[in-house]
Design an enzyme around this catalytic site. Sequence first.
Site, short mmCIF file in Angstrom:
data_model
loop_
_atom_site.label_atom_id
_atom_site.label_comp_id
_atom_site.label_asym_id
_atom_site.label_seq_id
_atom_site.Cartn_x
_atom_site.Cartn_y
_atom_site.Cartn_z
N PHE A 129 0.82 -1.22 0.00
CA PHE A 129 0.00 0.00 0.00
C PHE A 129 0.85 1.26 0.00
CE2 PHE A 129 0.52 -0.94 4.59
CZ PHE A 129 1.01 0.28 5.05
N HIS B 206 5.74 -6.93 12.54
CA HIS B 206 5.86 -6.15 11.30
C HIS B 206 4.57 -5.44 10.94
CE1 HIS B 206 3.47 -9.13 9.26
NE2 HIS B 206 3.82 -8.76 8.05
#
Length: 390
Positions: free
Chosen positions: A153, A316
Amino acid sequence: METKIINNRPVKIWTDNVEDSAMQQIENLTTLPFLYHHLAIMPDVHTGKGMPIGGVLALDGAVIPNAVGVDIGCGMCAVKTSWKTCDITMDVLRKKIMRGIRKRIPLGMDHHKVKQDACYLPSGHDIDQMTIVKARQESILKEVGTLGGGNHFIELQKDEDDNLWIMIHSGSRNLGQRVGAYYNEMARELNRRWHSEVSPEVNLAFLPVDTKEFGMYWKEMKYCVDFALCNRRLVMDRIEEVIADALPGIEFEPMINIAHNYAAHEHHYGKDVFVHRKGATLAREGVVGIIPGSQGTASYIVEGLGNPESFCSCSHGAGRVLSRKAAIRTLDMAAEVAQLEAKGIVHAIRCQDDMQEASGAYKDIEEVIANELDLIKVKTRLLPIAVIKG
């Protein structure tokens, strides 16, 4: 954090929410004869291929391609700007910035139509010693500076002081997939010949450090990590150009970068070992990292505390709570869109298939962060204002 003993091996887990399939993969990892010291599982853990996403695996004398994954070097980068988001009109945001980004950055499976300059590729590598990287040098000139699909993204965000931030999640594109698949298959074939005690059913085929195949993989893996960084840097540079054109006088701080799919030779508990981070990031003391949420939720700029129990690692991201197929099948698109629009977020949800990347498909980022405050400290909390998905 809880320590479990599985197959007589310590497993340190920073969550009490582990799906059954991920737990089975954790159990598989504890059977590895070269597992070093203990296994560390981050709070965003969910099922992967061979090794769960959100796992940190230290091995003595071997590397496992599937414990790195196929998007080698995938990671995050972020840049803080001098502009306040309250000074950006919706017309400028939609028509100049978002539209401009979409024109400059190929998304999903798209690549550039023309080759980019070779100066954007990694330097300092002996390409002639690499099988896959050498074969794809021409192809990656069209891949560098592209976003990719899936959960990759571009987000425009704001911090607590309303400063505009840019955040990108992208990796090594098709190159990493080719390298990961090639060396995993090579490891599987070698393990079969050696009659390895590691069952092929667990998808954890390995390459011993004293083999030429290990050296081959290590060189190509490191190139992919560097290529992924080059890719993110070029994407960021071009986004900055678009924004600078829309917001004259804007200034950009240096880029923060952190990878979350790679292996590294590190020193832990008195020994040099090969640490695999698959959906986990380095959180060595003082290291600045990025932990994104899902579209519609907060992301965090963090600083590592250097906790040895996690091999100096942290999560993460938020981590999936629904598989892609389950998210498409079960999530209410109207409800997901309503949540984004209620927050004033410019989004790209257009159809039910987009539910695979909806907020409802992910764990609660606030809970994930709360579970790892012994691994990191929060520096900045960011909220999304506009989202582009791959």
